[in-house]
Structures are given as structure tokens and as C-alpha cells.
Motif scaffolding. Sequence first.
Motif, short mmCIF file in Angstrom:
data_model
loop_
_atom_site.label_atom_id
_atom_site.label_comp_id
_atom_site.label_asym_id
_atom_site.label_seq_id
_atom_site.Cartn_x
_atom_site.Cartn_y
_atom_site.Cartn_z
N ARG A 118 14.37 56.35 -21.57
CA ARG A 118 14.40 57.95 -21.63
C ARG A 118 13.85 58.38 -20.32
O ARG A 118 13.87 57.48 -19.31
CB ARG A 118 13.03 58.04 -22.46
CG ARG A 118 13.12 57.66 -24.03
CD ARG A 118 11.78 57.81 -24.70
NE ARG A 118 10.81 57.31 -24.10
CZ ARG A 118 9.67 57.38 -24.31
NH1 ARG A 118 9.02 58.21 -25.34
NH2 ARG A 118 8.41 56.67 -23.51
N GLU A 119 13.96 59.70 -20.25
CA GLU A 119 13.66 60.31 -18.65
C GLU A 119 14.79 60.09 -17.80
O GLU A 119 14.93 61.06 -16.84
CB GLU A 119 12.24 59.91 -18.29
CG GLU A 119 11.20 60.50 -19.33
CD GLU A 119 10.84 59.34 -20.32
OE1 GLU A 119 10.27 59.75 -21.17
OE2 GLU A 119 11.16 58.04 -19.84
N THR A 120 15.53 59.04 -17.65
CA THR A 120 16.45 58.75 -16.63
C THR A 120 17.39 59.96 -16.54
O THR A 120 17.92 60.11 -17.88
CB THR A 120 17.06 57.38 -17.07
OG1 THR A 120 15.97 56.50 -16.72
CG2 THR A 120 18.13 57.10 -16.07
N THR A 121 17.74 60.46 -15.69
CA THR A 121 18.34 61.81 -15.43
C THR A 121 19.85 61.65 -14.91
O THR A 121 19.98 60.94 -13.88
CB THR A 121 17.72 62.74 -14.71
OG1 THR A 121 16.27 62.80 -15.34
CG2 THR A 121 18.28 64.00 -14.58
N TRP A 138 13.64 56.45 -14.58
CA TRP A 138 12.34 57.20 -15.44
C TRP A 138 11.28 56.49 -14.46
O TRP A 138 10.21 57.30 -14.18
CB TRP A 138 12.26 56.67 -16.64
CG TRP A 138 11.96 55.05 -17.00
CD1 TRP A 138 13.26 54.43 -17.11
CD2 TRP A 138 10.78 54.22 -16.91
NE1 TRP A 138 12.84 53.16 -17.22
CE2 TRP A 138 11.35 52.88 -17.06
CE3 TRP A 138 9.54 54.37 -16.42
CZ2 TRP A 138 10.50 51.72 -17.13
CZ3 TRP A 138 8.79 53.46 -16.58
CH2 TRP A 138 9.11 52.20 -16.74
N ALA A 172 12.00 64.10 -16.78
CA ALA A 172 13.45 64.44 -16.46
C ALA A 172 13.44 65.70 -15.61
O ALA A 172 14.25 65.91 -14.53
CB ALA A 172 14.67 64.62 -17.73
N THR A 199 19.72 63.14 -20.46
CA THR A 199 19.27 61.99 -20.40
C THR A 199 20.23 60.94 -20.74
O THR A 199 21.53 61.29 -21.07
CB THR A 199 18.05 61.98 -21.19
OG1 THR A 199 18.25 62.38 -22.59
CG2 THR A 199 16.70 62.74 -20.63
N THR A 216 21.75 66.05 -27.48
CA THR A 216 20.65 65.03 -27.29
C THR A 216 19.91 65.12 -28.59
O THR A 216 19.81 66.18 -29.14
CB THR A 216 19.77 65.36 -26.12
OG1 THR A 216 18.90 64.59 -26.07
CG2 THR A 216 19.20 67.03 -26.38
N ASN A 220 14.68 62.36 -27.54
CA ASN A 220 15.04 62.40 -25.96
C ASN A 220 14.69 63.76 -25.41
O ASN A 220 14.13 63.73 -24.31
CB ASN A 220 16.63 61.79 -25.72
CG ASN A 220 16.67 60.51 -25.69
OD1 ASN A 220 16.11 59.73 -25.02
ND2 ASN A 220 17.49 60.17 -27.09
N ARG A 223 11.21 64.61 -23.91
CA ARG A 223 10.86 63.97 -22.73
C ARG A 223 11.48 64.77 -21.56
O ARG A 223 11.31 64.27 -20.41
CB ARG A 223 11.37 62.62 -22.72
CG ARG A 223 11.09 61.77 -23.99
CD ARG A 223 9.86 61.57 -24.19
NE ARG A 223 9.18 60.74 -23.34
CZ ARG A 223 7.86 60.41 -23.49
NH1 ARG A 223 6.97 60.96 -24.49
NH2 ARG A 223 7.02 59.77 -22.41
N SER A 224 11.98 65.81 -21.86
CA SER A 224 13.02 66.47 -20.69
C SER A 224 11.98 67.45 -20.08
O SER A 224 12.28 67.82 -18.89
CB SER A 224 14.29 67.47 -21.19
OG SER A 224 13.73 68.29 -22.00
#
Length: 537
Positions: A118-121, A138, A172, A199, A216, A220, A223-224
Amino acid sequence: MSPEPTVLEVAGELQMASIDRDAFKNVSDVPVDEEQYVLALDQGTTSARVIVFSSESVPVASHQVELNQHYPHPGWVEHDPMELIRACRECIDKVGDKLDAKRIPRKNVKALGITNQRETTVLWDKRNGQPVYNAIVWSDTRTEGTVVRLEQKPNADKVPKICGLHISTYFAAVKVRWILDNVPKAREVYEEGCLCFGTVDSWILYNFTNGARHITDATNASRSMFMNIQTLEYDAELVDFFDVPKLNLPDVVSSSEIYGYFSDDDAAFPSLPISGCLGDQSSALVGHLGFDKGDAKNTYGTGCFLLYNTGNDPVTSENGLLTTIAFQLKGQKPVYALEGSIAVAGSIIKWFRNNLGLIETSEQMSDLAGQVKDSAGVYFVTAFSGLFAPYWRRDARGTIVGLTAYTTRAHIARAAIEATCFQTRAILESMSRDSGVPFHKLLVDGGMSSSAVAMQIQSDILGMEVVRPGMREPTALGAAIVAGLATGVWNDLDHVRSKLQKRRTITSFTGSLTEKERDEQYRMWGRAVEKACGWVE
């Protein structure tokens, strides 16, 4: 943030035996050629892998591809977005070959579920589907300055109340803001109105459907920092706060529905429905069958992530935790969770091996820690990128205190494992205060949970039962469950329970310390945290 490739390093090797055709007949009432299966794609921080589950949660085949980690500067962590897609496709293709070898018909695979870090953008140009910059992972901390500026803006105090998240390098929207401020190409595409945000789940779904779906799932999206945690819709105040009115945001959908069909040039699984999506920590909760209010699990992966199911109503934490979405089935109310996140858990093992050379293999960390009965007064605050919940101190840095001439590498190894366990206690105590309900047991998974030494330490520090399932892949299983629910492999959650519980085995760990011993160690841990905080000015 998903279970990863090596025991204790990040989140764990696949714990499954090879199951041939005849053996599988012995564990199912359905012949192999009639059994239904689900593919679970687990796209994690250091690897992508696919596991094929039967309708009784038996893993029958898997394939894994490790990912390259890019560290352009200290504190920066990036992935090549195109490599992520190639690795995912390779896993799906190879697992098809493994099913052939087991004489399991590919046509019996009924769905594909996705779980992801998660969070990886990822940001890309919608005109050609090409990324404008590497994915910012992340755990990346380059956005510390961005966080400071955002915290000084008017209405910064309203952000956690709307989205359930603290303004942090973790999430994110902060990464999006940094890219727009520092990458001219991204800014140019944004000003033209063509910049898409996602994400990793969005990026995979976009590519797997040949650009047909920019979506999404609710877990997920939560978490943005763009989504209102109450309405599950993007919030105008948040979009305005981060100043991204031209950003193309993915549509928010449920965690279990048919999103489209896998676009596979080699027809490994032609017209396979993509029907499940969960952020990795939510997926682990589902994989533990944590469907009910009060269920809690802890995943010991690259980081460490504890989720507590709070039911259909969001709980706002007064003790430094996050409010997030646990899962949402199509047409139903979302299920919420409180979450506590630890930045460094299994990754400390990799640090011991790669950076210090104190061990040669990840497994040796557990062996080292087991050589001594305690840490001899050594406390290791593993705040390499600050401290997450419940402390939220980005000014903290890694600190070892209590060293003496008696200290050995075994004591330091034990202290490193204890660091994760102490932080888990801090999170659990915060959850108890927020929920008003004390915890009596903890469900665990991930690489560090494979170590009996680590789990005994965890039980000692908590003073409660720690329960480890025999099937160590709840994250992937969670993605399979929501995908199978959408395609009729399982009828509903009760059907999932009835099919899966009969095959579940567990190992239980019980604390051996007295309450006085536990509390004294925890008090000293608190002193060590105080020493670690305030290091970054």
C-alpha cells in the motif's frame, strides 16, 4: 508491506508442501479435474508472487520473482513501475506451467485476486500509459520537508479527521505532492490534465485491463489521504489541501467484484475475471478469517502492521492509531479497522546481514537471538526512518542503548527482535484504550512469525497468547477469498468459514515472564524511545 521472500528477512518463504494430484484427492471431496481454484497475486515490497488456492484454501502451486530496489539517495526507496508489471505477468505465466505439470486444468481457475504493497505511489500519463517517474515506495522518507510544509498549512488539523490518517511521509498524497514539486515532466503532464495517480493496485489493474479501468478498491483508497473515511468518496477539502485539482484519481470500487478480465497476450488464463483487490494488511486480516468486530492480527513483514476489526463504524483514535478500511464486499457497508504500523520489522534482519555482515543468512538471526536468555540490558530502537504508531516521531533515528563490555552480537540480535515486539505492545495498548476492549490473544503471520524464538519473545512481552496458523500465507489467501466470493467459488463469508476452518492448524505461544518482569522491560524500552527521539533537528 506484503509477506516477502525469505524467512525473518522481510516476510517469509512460502510455507507449503508440494501437492501432487493423488495427494490432493485425499484432502478434498471434489476430484482434481472438477475442483475450483483462485489465483492470488501478492505484489509486495521486495517481490511479486502468485499462489494458486483450492476452494479449501490448499495452496497447490506458486511462483515468485524478486524485485530490484532502487536507493538513489539516503532515505529514498523506488521501484520501476514497468518492472512491477513484468514480474506480475511472469508469475502468472509460470504458475500456469506449474498447474499443467500437476495436471490441474487451467480452465478450473475461476478468478484472480490482487493484494499489494500500500501507499507506494505511481503516476502515469493517461495518453500513453507510461510512468512519469519511478514508484515511490511506502517506506521512502524524502518527503520529510513536504510534511513540515503541509503541517503548517491552514486546516492541517482537519486532515486526520477526514481521512483517518496523519500527515506523514508514509501516505500517498504526500508523495504525489513531492513529485509535482520536484519532477518537471510530471508537472507538465499534470498541467495538461493527463496525469493519473494510483497506488500499486491501480497500476496493476490499469495494465491488466489494457488501460480500460482506472480504479482502486476501498482499502487502498483509504491509504491515499484523498478519500473521506466516512463516505468512501474523494473529499474536495483534501484535494484542495494537497492542491491537486487536475489529478486523475481512480474510481473507488469494492474489494470483491468483477473489475474486468485479465489481458494476457500468451493466453495463459484467457478471459480470467479479475475480481478481488485488497491492500496487503487488509488482505491478511481477511486471510485470518478476521471478518468480525474484535478480530485482530499482526503481520511481521518488511514493516509490522497490526489491524483490529472495529465493524461497520469507523473509530477515531485518540492514541496515535490510524482509521482504515478492513474490506468492503460489493453492495455492503465497509468494515473498518484501527491500524498500528511499525516502519522496521523484518527489514532489520536484512540490515544485520547486508549492512553489518553479522549474519550470513536471515535464519541465523533467530539462532543468534536464541543463544541468550535476554538482551542483557540492551535496547535497540529501530527508528531508521522515524517511529510510526503510536509515537509518530519522524525526528527519531535508530538508537542502541545499554551496551557494555559484556554485550555480544547475540544480545544485539535479540534486542532487534524485541524492538518489534515492544512496539507491538505499544500499539495493542493504544487499541485497547481506543476500543475499550482488552486483548487476550494475537493472530500472527509474516516472516518473523516463522521464528519460534521471535514469537516466544512476543508472547513474553505481551503477556498473552500468540497464535500462528499452520498455513502461513493469509495475505495471499485474503485476496483469493474476495476474488472467489465475487465469482461463486464461495457463496458468502459463512461459506468461506465452513470450507476453510476445517483445514486450519495453529501453533500457540504462551508468555513465560512475570507481570513485574514484563512491565520493567517495557519501562526500559520507553526510556530507550525517549533517547531516540529528537535526534533529527
